[in-house]
Scaffold this active site. Sequence first.
Site, PDB file in Angstrom:
ATOM      1  N   HIS A 364       0.841  -1.256  -0.264  1.00 38.31           N
ATOM      2  CA  HIS A 364       0.004  -0.029   0.095  1.00 38.31           C
ATOM      3  C   HIS A 364       0.745   1.312  -0.049  1.00 38.31           C
ATOM      4  CE1 HIS A 364      -0.155   1.450   4.342  1.00 38.31           C
ATOM      5  NE2 HIS A 364       0.201   0.196   4.627  1.00 38.31           N
ATOM      6  N   ASP A 375       5.832   2.272   7.558  1.00 38.55           N
ATOM      7  CA  ASP A 375       4.684   1.816   7.070  1.00 38.55           C
ATOM      8  C   ASP A 375       3.891   2.769   6.141  1.00 38.55           C
ATOM      9  OD1 ASP A 375       2.134   0.756   6.907  1.00 38.55           O
ATOM     10  OD2 ASP A 375       1.837   0.882   8.976  1.00 38.55           O
ATOM     11  N   GLU A 412      -5.343   1.413   2.393  1.00 40.11           N
ATOM     12  CA  GLU A 412      -5.260   0.059   2.925  1.00 40.11           C
ATOM     13  C   GLU A 412      -5.490   0.568   4.449  1.00 40.11           C
ATOM     14  OE1 GLU A 412      -2.814  -2.598   5.702  1.00 40.11           O
ATOM     15  OE2 GLU A 412      -2.848  -0.352   5.484  1.00 40.11           O
ATOM     16  N   GLU A 413      -4.813   1.906   5.075  1.00 40.36           N
ATOM     17  CA  GLU A 413      -4.900   2.016   6.529  1.00 40.36           C
ATOM     18  C   GLU A 413      -6.579   2.269   6.998  1.00 40.36           C
ATOM     19  OE1 GLU A 413      -2.736   1.658   8.445  1.00 40.36           O
ATOM     20  OE2 GLU A 413      -0.959   2.365   7.448  1.00 40.36           O
ATOM     21  N   ASP A 441       4.002  -4.750   3.565  1.00 38.15           N
ATOM     22  CA  ASP A 441       3.337  -3.498   3.967  1.00 38.15           C
ATOM     23  C   ASP A 441       4.663  -2.897   4.632  1.00 38.15           C
ATOM     24  OD1 ASP A 441       2.091  -1.799   5.705  1.00 38.15           O
ATOM     25  OD2 ASP A 441       0.387  -2.984   6.018  1.00 38.15           O
ATOM     26  N   HIS A 528       2.550   4.477  13.280  1.00 34.58           N
ATOM     27  CA  HIS A 528       1.545   5.359  12.902  1.00 34.58           C
ATOM     28  C   HIS A 528       1.720   6.648  13.482  1.00 34.58           C
ATOM     29  CE1 HIS A 528      -1.533   2.021  11.301  1.00 34.58           C
ATOM     30  NE2 HIS A 528      -0.359   2.228  10.618  1.00 34.58           N
TER      31      HIS A 528
HETATM   32 ZN   LIG Z   1       0.631  -0.624   6.498  1.00 38.15          ZN
END
Ligand SMILES: [Zn+2]
Length: 719
Positions: A364, A375, A412-413, A441, A528
């Site tokens: 993604h 990420d 995706e998230e 990922d 994140h």
């Molecule tokens: Zn991810």
Amino acid sequence: MKELFLLIAAIAVPTSACERDLPDAHWAKAVGRELQDIQARAEPFPPVWSKNEEILHTSFDKAEIDTWASYYTHGDHIAGRNKSMAEETAKKWNANGISSSLVEYEVYLNYPESQSLVLNLANGSKHEAQLIEDVVAGDETTGAAGSIPAFHGYSKSGEVTAEYVYLGRGHKDDFNAAKAAGISVEGKIAVIKYGGPFRGTKVKNAEANGMVGVVIFTDPGDDGPQEAKGQAPYPDGPARHPSSIQRGSVADIAHYTGDPTTPGRASKPGVERETNPSVLPGIPSLPISQRDALPILQALDGHGSVLKRDGWRGGLNTTYSSGPAPGVALSLSNKMTDATTPIWNVIGIINGTNADETIIVGNHRDAWIIGGAADPNSGTAMFIEITKAFGELLKTGWKPKRNIVFASWDAEEYALVGSTEWVEDFAPWLADTAISYLNVDIAVNGGYPGASCTPELRGIAQSVMKKVIYGQRTLYDAWYDLYRFRPTDNGFGLLGSGSDYTAFLQYGIGALDFGMGPSSTDPVYMYHSNYDSYHWMKTMVDPDFSIHTTAGQFLALLTYHLADDALIPYDTVALGKGLMDSVTQVTSLTINCCGDASRTQKAVNLTQLVDAAHNFQSVAQNFATITSARDFQADDTKVQDANKRLKQVLRQFLNQTGLDGRPFYRNGMQAPNRDDGYKAQTFPGPVEALQDKDLPRAKEWDLFLTDALNKASALLTLT
Ligand SMILES: [Zn+2]
Ligand SMILES: *[C@@H]1O[C@H](CO)[C@@H](O)[C@H](O)[C@H]1NC(C)=O
Ligand SMILES: *[C@@H]1O[C@H](CO)[C@@H](O)[C@H](O)[C@H]1NC(C)=O
Ligand SMILES: *[C@@H]1O[C@H](CO)[C@@H](O)[C@H](O)[C@H]1NC(C)=O
Ligand SMILES: *[C@@H]1O[C@H](CO)[C@@H](O)[C@H](O)[C@H]1NC(C)=O
Ligand SMILES: *[C@@H]1O[C@H](CO)[C@@H](O)[C@H](O)[C@H]1NC(C)=O
Ligand SMILES: *[C@@H]1O[C@H](CO)[C@@H](O)[C@H](O)[C@H]1NC(C)=O
């Protein structure tokens, strides 16, 4: 997203602060053995490559990965907000020789408008949480204009003020234990720590227990010993910055993934939409940092109970009392803006000479923050060089036997939206042609290889690792050293959910998810958060992008073998073993689930299932023996026939009705654990029925799986 786990400290590398010394002697030292023990494995080094393998391996340029890592991590690319990034990706893949274009869907998303959280103490004093990380020196994107504040994707808008209760990791069992301890949760706000179940599952549990809001915090007890050892927080050292906040989705992905308003169908303009999707939470939630969690938890000290549950207590200076504390309340405000808006997958295609077989490789592109260096953009940057490597191979006149699809997923998230919509869009074609889906990922947030997959991919994944150079060793040496103590699965985990392989699996397509991760003493990954940045990657993890390069070379060679080996390189023996492991789990559950074991075993007589699994194991072994013979491999007709059989083998486990209460999850082999969201549950049909003490239902699923195993055996029986 992706489930995060740290490799145990036993294999940790004893380095100081930011120093990296990978991947040589430390591997051996760490587990108390000498390097020569490992070199004693009879694998050639450097690896012996075919001409094509050599082209793929040597066309990677780590400086180019660095350039693209920087590009992807310096602009807002939250889902649906950066079309130019999708266009630049397609343009570069095209320039690399892969025919690529955007595939657009129109999906429901929501974006943060205004968020706040205030702690109101009994004496009238207040503490307001800081819903964005501190700006730190040297890390330019932490201070970027337009930095994205902390919020939960797909969260419910709302404003509540109420007393609050601490509920550990917010697993269903945490709520049950709290109830048993007489803690009243109804009408209150839940304070829950990250770790354990997927955050959407935590919120769902709170809502199911009558709570009115949820605050989820990061607990330093889930990090390694960095802080305890007195190591400095980022950017000065490897410890967690106390202001880091974990954003993320709160959709109930264990129920279904993709656009919440279009379950099971592609989100094209004009599609029929649900007005009240069951996967969206009904109460508001917010994520906060450990720094803001501290006064909130401390205000509960001495009130309620401290439950003796795994993971209940963490690393903050508080007793982790449940509360509530009289007169101590939280005011939570979460205003989200709804949007039904375009998202852009980038799809690149190399047509194979055989149009009936397809390998899909995806990563993604969207991130919750301007950065996203690990990420997901460690994977995205690496993909630039994977497409280049295949472009180089195409220049020699090579064509793969099978189609190869490269995918850069959007959204995706939020709930694996881009990949799920694409799978739903192309479901009939995928059912006809898909062989495997390969996912990355977080490609790199440390230096230790990790992979989860359906069992038929274990063998080829391991043999490809032997072809990839990692420092002075092969990637397989690193793998072997880590996982030699896990002979049952050779180190491969199971796929649950949390990344883009999910929809593929539920259409009966086997998958593999790969990444290079940290040990517990490595720099803490601030998932994140604004500190998953280019600067963090450069200074703490992979300064010269060599780990990215290794990960990319692995994925390129794995794609190559799956797409071009005459016989599809499925490990049927591992598949047989994996299925047998699943059966064993069901049989042991019948002994423990429902009181009188002999009554249960009579009601859910698993004899036929066990026999079917044994039979499949022996058929799978024969298939491997027959197809590995030189004569067989020289006979193209036989090879084509074997490939047709292999393509269908996992599809036998599909059940069109789906799991009980979860029609999206149709793969009888495995699904995300319904109470966790991330973890895998093998043979979920009988397992869940037994957990629910529904013996007739368990028997029905037993019959379904016995039948599936027998069909799979018939398919792999060569005459
Ligand atoms: Zn991810
Ligand atoms: C999209 O991402 C690129 C690369 O990071 C960045 O330069 C650009 O400003 C972003 N566009 C928007 C609209 O945020
Ligand atoms: C209220 O209590 C908190 C925590 O004990 C303390 O830090 C704060 O100074 C008190 N405020 C007032 C106004 O007494
Ligand atoms: C932990 O908190 C207690 C009071 O709540 C305080 O007395 C103590 O100094 C704190 N310890 C640390 C290490 O901050
Ligand atoms: C691949 O094959 C399809 C179907 O035959 C065709 O429409 C498409 O143009 C081809 N794509 C490439 C990149 O060759
Ligand atoms: C299960 O069924 C088999 C026949 O398929 C039978 O031999 C066996 O006794 C049964 N086991 C139990 C516990 O009822
Ligand atoms: C799906 O599984 C259930 C078992 O619970 C079974 O009743 C049903 O027939 C299966 N559906 C198909 C299409 O096999």
